[in-house]
Each structure stands twice: as structure tokens, then as C-alpha cells.
Scaffold this motif. Structure first.
Motif, PDB file in Angstrom:
ATOM      1  N   VAL A 296     -21.710  24.214  17.274  1.00  0.00           N
ATOM      2  CA  VAL A 296     -20.270  24.136  17.527  1.00  0.00           C
ATOM      3  C   VAL A 296     -19.991  23.464  18.863  1.00  0.00           C
ATOM      4  O   VAL A 296     -19.138  22.569  18.968  1.00  0.00           O
ATOM      5  CB  VAL A 296     -19.643  25.551  17.475  1.00  0.00           C
ATOM      6  CG1 VAL A 296     -18.261  25.562  18.124  1.00  0.00           C
ATOM      7  CG2 VAL A 296     -19.556  26.032  16.038  1.00  0.00           C
ATOM      8  N   LEU A 297     -20.701  23.847  19.900  1.00  0.00           N
ATOM      9  CA  LEU A 297     -20.475  23.255  21.216  1.00  0.00           C
ATOM     10  C   LEU A 297     -20.892  21.794  21.260  1.00  0.00           C
ATOM     11  O   LEU A 297     -20.160  20.944  21.785  1.00  0.00           O
ATOM     12  CB  LEU A 297     -21.241  24.038  22.289  1.00  0.00           C
ATOM     13  CG  LEU A 297     -20.773  25.472  22.576  1.00  0.00           C
ATOM     14  CD1 LEU A 297     -21.651  26.093  23.655  1.00  0.00           C
ATOM     15  CD2 LEU A 297     -19.318  25.512  22.995  1.00  0.00           C
ATOM     16  N   GLU A 298     -22.054  21.490  20.709  1.00  0.00           N
ATOM     17  CA  GLU A 298     -22.570  20.127  20.822  1.00  0.00           C
ATOM     18  C   GLU A 298     -21.843  19.150  19.913  1.00  0.00           C
ATOM     19  O   GLU A 298     -21.548  18.018  20.319  1.00  0.00           O
ATOM     20  CB  GLU A 298     -24.074  20.124  20.528  1.00  0.00           C
ATOM     21  CG  GLU A 298     -24.886  20.848  21.589  1.00  0.00           C
ATOM     22  CD  GLU A 298     -26.382  20.823  21.302  1.00  0.00           C
ATOM     23  OE1 GLU A 298     -26.778  20.356  20.205  1.00  0.00           O
ATOM     24  OE2 GLU A 298     -27.159  21.278  22.178  1.00  0.00           O
TER      25      GLU A 298
ATOM     26  N   LEU B 246     -17.135  21.033  25.638  1.00  0.00           N
ATOM     27  CA  LEU B 246     -17.350  21.318  27.057  1.00  0.00           C
ATOM     28  C   LEU B 246     -16.827  20.180  27.923  1.00  0.00           C
ATOM     29  O   LEU B 246     -16.119  20.414  28.913  1.00  0.00           O
ATOM     30  CB  LEU B 246     -18.837  21.567  27.327  1.00  0.00           C
ATOM     31  CG  LEU B 246     -19.396  22.875  26.770  1.00  0.00           C
ATOM     32  CD1 LEU B 246     -20.914  22.909  26.897  1.00  0.00           C
ATOM     33  CD2 LEU B 246     -18.776  24.062  27.477  1.00  0.00           C
ATOM     34  N   GLU B 247     -17.157  18.957  27.561  1.00  0.00           N
ATOM     35  CA  GLU B 247     -16.685  17.801  28.330  1.00  0.00           C
ATOM     36  C   GLU B 247     -15.168  17.653  28.226  1.00  0.00           C
ATOM     37  O   GLU B 247     -14.474  17.434  29.230  1.00  0.00           O
ATOM     38  CB  GLU B 247     -17.372  16.533  27.819  1.00  0.00           C
ATOM     39  CG  GLU B 247     -16.959  15.271  28.573  1.00  0.00           C
ATOM     40  CD  GLU B 247     -17.686  14.037  28.054  1.00  0.00           C
ATOM     41  OE1 GLU B 247     -17.156  12.927  28.230  1.00  0.00           O
ATOM     42  OE2 GLU B 247     -18.771  14.204  27.476  1.00  0.00           O
ATOM     43  N   LEU B 248     -14.637  17.777  27.020  1.00  0.00           N
ATOM     44  CA  LEU B 248     -13.203  17.602  26.819  1.00  0.00           C
ATOM     45  C   LEU B 248     -12.394  18.684  27.532  1.00  0.00           C
ATOM     46  O   LEU B 248     -11.335  18.408  28.108  1.00  0.00           O
ATOM     47  CB  LEU B 248     -12.879  17.610  25.330  1.00  0.00           C
ATOM     48  CG  LEU B 248     -13.301  16.367  24.548  1.00  0.00           C
ATOM     49  CD1 LEU B 248     -13.203  16.624  23.046  1.00  0.00           C
ATOM     50  CD2 LEU B 248     -12.449  15.167  24.944  1.00  0.00           C
ATOM     51  N   SER B 249     -12.885  19.921  27.492  1.00  0.00           N
ATOM     52  CA  SER B 249     -12.147  21.014  28.129  1.00  0.00           C
ATOM     53  C   SER B 249     -12.064  20.824  29.640  1.00  0.00           C
ATOM     54  O   SER B 249     -11.044  21.149  30.258  1.00  0.00           O
ATOM     55  CB  SER B 249     -12.800  22.353  27.796  1.00  0.00           C
ATOM     56  OG  SER B 249     -14.103  22.439  28.352  1.00  0.00           O
TER      57      SER B 249
ATOM     58  N   SER C 297     -10.939  25.695  31.823  1.00  0.00           N
ATOM     59  CA  SER C 297     -12.318  25.660  31.339  1.00  0.00           C
ATOM     60  C   SER C 297     -13.293  26.307  32.324  1.00  0.00           C
ATOM     61  O   SER C 297     -13.265  26.077  33.515  1.00  0.00           O
ATOM     62  CB  SER C 297     -12.746  24.206  31.104  1.00  0.00           C
ATOM     63  OG  SER C 297     -14.101  24.129  30.776  1.00  0.00           O
ATOM     64  N   THR C 298     -14.169  27.152  31.773  1.00  0.00           N
ATOM     65  CA  THR C 298     -15.232  27.770  32.581  1.00  0.00           C
ATOM     66  C   THR C 298     -16.529  26.989  32.495  1.00  0.00           C
ATOM     67  O   THR C 298     -17.415  27.159  33.321  1.00  0.00           O
ATOM     68  CB  THR C 298     -15.497  29.216  32.113  1.00  0.00           C
ATOM     69  OG1 THR C 298     -15.966  29.194  30.754  1.00  0.00           O
ATOM     70  CG2 THR C 298     -14.251  30.055  32.221  1.00  0.00           C
TER      71      THR C 298
END
Length: 309
Positions: free
Chosen positions: A288-290, A295-298, A305-306
């Protein structure tokens, strides 16, 4: 602007471990999405696990959340699908009394109606509730609605919106062109990865899984396409959204994926999913993350974003 020309996140419902509603997290999530530019919220839609709550729980949640969101200036659509039309009407009237702007209603999801029965289903609902209706076409879980039947549904007093999740741009196009013959019916995209095509063809809004986790970018896309009429800018934003919209539509556990991202990336305490949904495996979480590039977009499109891995 058109009353229903909004991005409506199909908002996930946070539950505590004892399966009670976590209103604190739900309100924080709604506040965040609205602060990021979202102007509509969808409550108790499929992503909200409406199938796993009782009628009374549904009404309780709606009575708590609809006024809260409305006080913050956002439009609210409540998912009111049930097998019995009498139950649909009961939920719709509760939503209307709570201040909702409309109800999203899927045809019967067990009994496959013919087109005449399908029309009569919506006519019964139309005639027994004063709330505006979003007709929901999703042939993957219920009876497909023909263009001819949809044209007849447009004539009902309270039918003001259509959400198309056929995953077929030709079906959505037929609905849009038919709606163009009327004065006040809106077609909203219900398939995240057909988002650009839908808006370019004439959709006025979007019922979105993705907007739960990328509200700012989702709102910017809508503004570019509907307000600014800048289709080139809209396409650039769509390209950024594409990994996420692909994940939310194609991953087989989208509700769990969205809840996981809200917890892992943004720090919301979303808690459990109700049965039959179960949590994600470690392998699924990694996918889901990859696959979504979230992560990059958030980090680029949210102050919250944390960036947790």
C-alpha cells in the motif's frame, strides 16, 4: 457554484477496539480534510463500513457527524443504502433531520432487479423522503442502470445526483450527456482512476476514497477542472494523483488501506475495521505504501504527514 459540485471523500469510520464509534478521531479527520480545501464529505458510504453497522448505529453516527460537518461549511452526503427500501427511507429521513444535503443510494445489492423494478425502487424512495438523492450505479455489486432508465430517474423530483462506479468511461459519458439535457442533475465520478476523463467529459464532482488521504491535492484537482477550467493544470495534478487513485480502486482492501495510511502516515487513531473486514498483513501494508507513493506525496501536499515507515 452548483450545489453538489464538490469532492466528497467517502470518509472512513474510525472504531475503538470495542467497536464503538471514535467520534474524536472522526471529527479531527473531517476538520483536517476541510482545512485542506475539501468542501464536501460523504458519511456512511461503503468506505465507511455502513454494511457493518445496525440501523440504530447508523442513525446515531449521522446525528453526531452531520451537524458537526455542516457547521464547518461543508456539504454532506450520507450513504443510506439498505436492501429494504423502507429501511432506506428511515435512514434518509434521519439524515434529512440531521441536516444532510443528500443521500447516496445503491439499488438492492442482493436481488438483481430488472429495469422497471429498479425505477420503482427509486420512485418509492423519492416519494417517501424529502431528501435529495444520489443514484449510485455500481454494476459490480448491484443491478446495472441503463442509460434509458437513468434518463427516467432524472425526472424524479429528488434525484439530483448520480455517482457512477461502472469503471467504464462510456457509461459515465452516456450519463453525463443525458444529464446535460436537464437543468439540475449532476454526475459525479465514482471511479478514482477515471477521474480526469470524467471531469473532462462533464462530471461536476467526485466521490473519492483518495480524498481521505490526499485532501489538498484532490481539492486542487477539482478547482483546476471546475473553477479555473484549466485542463492542462488538471492533467498535471491527475498524474501526481495517479499512483494513489490506482491503489484505492484496484487494491482489494481499500478501506483497510486508507485507515492504515491515516494512522501510519498522518497519525490518526483509526482503530479497527468491523467484521468481515480484517487488518492488513505486513506485506499488504508495504504494498500500500510503496504502490501509492503516499509517503512522498503526503510530505509535499500536507502539513500533517509524519512520514513514518
Amino acid at each position: 457554484m452548483n450545489k453538489f459540485a464538490h469532492v466528497y471523500p467517502a470518509m472512513v469510520t474510525p472504531f475503538n477496539k470495542d467497536e464503538s464509534f471514535n467520534y474524536e478521531t472522526a471529527k479531527k479527520h473531517a476538520d483536517w480534510m476541510i482545512s485542506e480545501g475539501i468542501s464536501g464529505v460523504g458519511i456512511m458510504m461503503a468506505a465507511g463500513e455502513y454494511q457493518s453497522v445496525s440501523l440504530e448505529e447508523h442513525k446515531q453516527y449521522v446525528r453526531e457527524m452531520v451537524p458537526y460537518v455542516k457547521e464547518r461549511g461543508a456539504s454532506v452526503i450520507v450513504g443510506c443504502t439498505r436492501e429494504r427500501p423502507e429501511d432506506v427511507v428511515e435512514l434518509m429521513e434521519n439524515a434529512r433531520e440531521a441536516g444532510a444535503d443528500g443521500a447516496m443510494v445503491l439499488p438492492s445489492f442482493y436481488y438483481r432487479m430488472d429495469q422497471k423494478e429498479l425505477f420503482e425502487h427509486y420512485k418509492y424512495i423519492n416519494d417517501h423522503s424529502g431528501l435529495d438523492i444520489m443514484v449510485y450505479n455500481n454494476p459490480h455489486s448491484s443491478t446495472p442502470i441503463s442509460t434509458e432508465t437513468m434518463a427516467e430517474l432524472y425526472k424524479l423530483e429528488h434525484v439530483k445526483m448520480v455517482k457512477d462506479a461502472s469503471m467504464s468511461i462510456d457509461v459515465m459519458t452516456d450519463y453525463i450527456f443525458e444529464a446535460n439535457k436537464t437543468e439540475d442533475v449532476n454526475v459525479l465520478c465514482g471511479c478514482d482512476y477515471l477521474l480526469y476523463q470524467a471531469y473532462a467529459t462533464g462530471a461536476t464532482g467526485w466521490v473519492s476514497m483518495t480524498a481521505n488521504i490526499l485532501p489538498k491535492l484532490s481539492a486542487e484537482f477539482h478547482k483546476a477542472m471546475i473553477v479555473e477550467k484549466d485542463f492542462e493544470k488538471g492533467l498535471d495534478i491527475f498524474k501526481k494523483l495517479y499512483p494513489v487513485v490506482n491503489m484505492t480502486e484496484r487494491f482489494p482492501k481499500p478501506t483497510q488501506a486508507v485507515k492504515y495510511i491515516l494512522e501510519e502516515v498522518y497519525g490518526f487513531e483509526e482503530g479497527i475495521c468491523r467484521r468481515p473486514r480484517r487488518g492488513l498483513s505486513d506485506e499488504e501494508k508495504k504494498h500500500v505504501l510503496e504502490s501509492s507513493n503516499i509517503l512522498e506525496l503526503s510530505k509535499e501536499y500536507s502539513q500533517r504527514s509524519t512520514g513514518v515507515m
